[in-house]
Design an enzyme around this catalytic site. Structure first.
Site, short mmCIF file in Angstrom:
data_model
loop_
_atom_site.label_atom_id
_atom_site.label_comp_id
_atom_site.label_asym_id
_atom_site.label_seq_id
_atom_site.Cartn_x
_atom_site.Cartn_y
_atom_site.Cartn_z
N GLU A 58 0.97 -1.38 1.16
CA GLU A 58 0.49 -0.73 2.22
C GLU A 58 -0.59 -1.69 3.01
OE1 GLU A 58 -1.09 3.40 4.12
OE2 GLU A 58 -1.10 3.36 2.12
N CYS A 69 8.13 12.38 0.06
CA CYS A 69 6.61 12.18 0.56
C CYS A 69 6.50 12.28 2.04
CB CYS A 69 6.02 11.01 -0.17
SG CYS A 69 6.40 10.87 -1.99
N LYS A 122 -6.23 11.24 -0.54
CA LYS A 122 -5.24 11.71 -1.73
C LYS A 122 -6.38 11.45 -2.86
CE LYS A 122 -0.59 10.96 -0.72
NZ LYS A 122 -0.49 10.05 0.80
N HIS A 145 -1.62 13.90 -4.53
CA HIS A 145 -0.34 13.78 -3.73
C HIS A 145 0.50 14.94 -3.57
CE1 HIS A 145 2.83 11.99 -1.74
NE2 HIS A 145 3.14 10.69 -2.61
N HIS A 177 -1.36 6.15 3.56
CA HIS A 177 -0.63 6.87 2.37
C HIS A 177 -1.30 6.83 1.04
CE1 HIS A 177 2.86 8.49 0.32
NE2 HIS A 177 2.66 7.35 -0.53
N PHE A 204 9.69 7.92 -1.78
CA PHE A 204 10.65 7.22 -2.84
C PHE A 204 11.95 7.57 -1.65
CE2 PHE A 204 8.99 7.96 -7.08
CZ PHE A 204 8.22 7.13 -7.18
#
Length: 412
Positions: A311, A161, A332, A337, A300, A397
């Site tokens: 976050e 990502c 998002k 995403h 994010h 990830f």
């Protein structure tokens, strides 16, 4: 060290075609998410997705089509917009040292899945002749370089990502240290296939469809969030040294002043606030800026249970008392995403926020999570703000983290 400026931006996502359209839709909390429509003769996808449901612009020749996976088409659509806005003309500029740094998480997923279907479902003896060329992860970057005539470094970043955010950050370093006068950076993702979506569903991080309105299924920082929504997109940023941009009389949209990247080194999927904080601190240090200099963070904010809390914690760790004064939002909620394209798409929206001095909201945030207690700009945009500097966060990830900082140009 060269200063690095932005002379062109481009985007395509479920919100529409063009950087301006994407920002207008995000500013108005207009969702591009709905129930997925994925072609499969044998299976049904019961997911929501931020899917591009309109025809793509016809920017390639018919004879070129077998060479282009959907991910490369999205890449070239975004890249061509950025190139056009930047006014890069191969007949007037020497582009032999200009580069392309591109990010993608899944690469040519549609080509790969089509090959597997041909072999294992249709029981054919061969796959399409150009499957390798269309499906390889560096195909998008190579197509852009070929069509734009950029003869410098062409690099592909695949870091889940953060892929396109990392591509932008490394392009920033490349120009800053004098390796190239300009780099077209960004990313694309086209992963809405049965195989990929089913694999993500197995992780149990995909959002449930909102029972009242599928468009409202992605709810970052909300107590009723149920997970992320996959999306497809392409986004591009034309980065140039200040000297190059000024020499050719280019219009400068903003300046990229800070880049930080780190790895949690703790867990493959569980986010670590301390690792995220390191990336943000690195970006601030690169920019020569204190925490109080940031007014807006494009978060994010993937709408996962653990991710949004992590976050929030990392922002508090970095910004201290100033965290309460920050405007923080996750776009998002409306464009989903987009994995490898997410960092670039969100950075393009961040640049637009600087240019317009308007902050897009976190849509569908009607039930705030008490553990996510910052100003997440719920539901409605903030217009006519004073945004002196903005940060865009991307986490992935594998533990990778990226923070980018941009300021208006000229700046003091």
């Amino acid at each position: 060290m060269e200063r690095v400026v932005i002379t062109g931006i481009g985007a395509i996502s479920a919100l529409g075609i063009g950087a301006d359209t994407n920002f207008t839709q995000a500013l108005g909390a207009q969702s591009g998410i709905d129930l997925a429509q994925v072609d499969s003769a044998h299976h049904h996808i019961a997911q929501v997705a931020a899917q591009i449901r309109f025809p793509l612009p016809d920017l390639i020749k018919k004879a070129e089509a077998p060479l282009f996976d959907r991910v490369a088409l999205l890449a070239w659509i975004a890249a061509s917009e950025a190139l056009q806005q930047a006014g890069i003309d191969p007949t007037q500029h020497d582009l032999t040292d200009s580069g392309v740094f591109w990010g993608t998480g899944m690469g040519g997923a549609n080509t790969l899945e089509a090959a597997y279907v041909d072999l294992f479902v249709a029981e054919k003896n061969r796959v399409r002749p150009l499957s390798i060329v269309a499906g390889m992860n560096n195909s998008s970057a190579s197509h852009i370089a070929l069509k734009a005539g950029f003869g410098g470094s062409v690099m592909t970043f695949s870091s889940a990502c953060v892929s396109s955010a990392q591509a932008i950050g490394e392009a920033f370093r490349h120009i800053r240290h004098g390796y190239a006068p300009r780099v077209l950076a960004g990313g694309s993702e086209a992963l809405l296939t049965f195989g990929v979506m089913t694999s993500w569903e197995a992780l149990r991080v995909i959002a449930f469809a909102d029972p009242d309105d599928a468009r409202r299924s992605c709810k970052p920082f909300s107590s009723d969030r149920s997970g992320l929504v996959l999306g497809e997109a392409g986004a591009a940023v034309m980065l140039e040294s200040l000297s190059s941009a000024q020499a050719r009389g280019a219009t400068i949209l903003a300046e990229l002043v800070g880049y930080g990247t780190s790895n949690d080194a703790t867990h493959m999927t569980k986010p670590d606030p301390h690792g995220q904080a390191r990336a943000m601190r690195m970006a601030l240090a690169q920019a020569g800026m204190g925490a109080a200099g940031i007014d807006y963070i494009n978060a994010h904010g993937a709408a996962t249970a653990a991710g949004d809390i992590a976050e929030t914690t990392s922002i508090k760790e970095v910004f201290g008392a100033h965290a309460a004064a920050l405007m923080v939002s996750s776009t998002k909620a409306v464009h989903g995403h987009t994995l490898g394209a997410a960092g670039a798409l969100e950075f393009v929206l961040t640049v637009q926020a600087l240019r317009t001095q308007s902050v897009p909201p976190t849509a569908f945030l009607t039930q705030p999570d008490p553990l996510c207690d910052l100003d997440y700009v719920p539901n409605e945009a903030r217009l006519n703000q004073s945004v002196r500097a903005a940060m865009s966060n991307s986490f992935a990830f594998g533990g990778s983290n990226v923070a980018l900082i941009a300021t208006p140009f000229p700046n003091n």
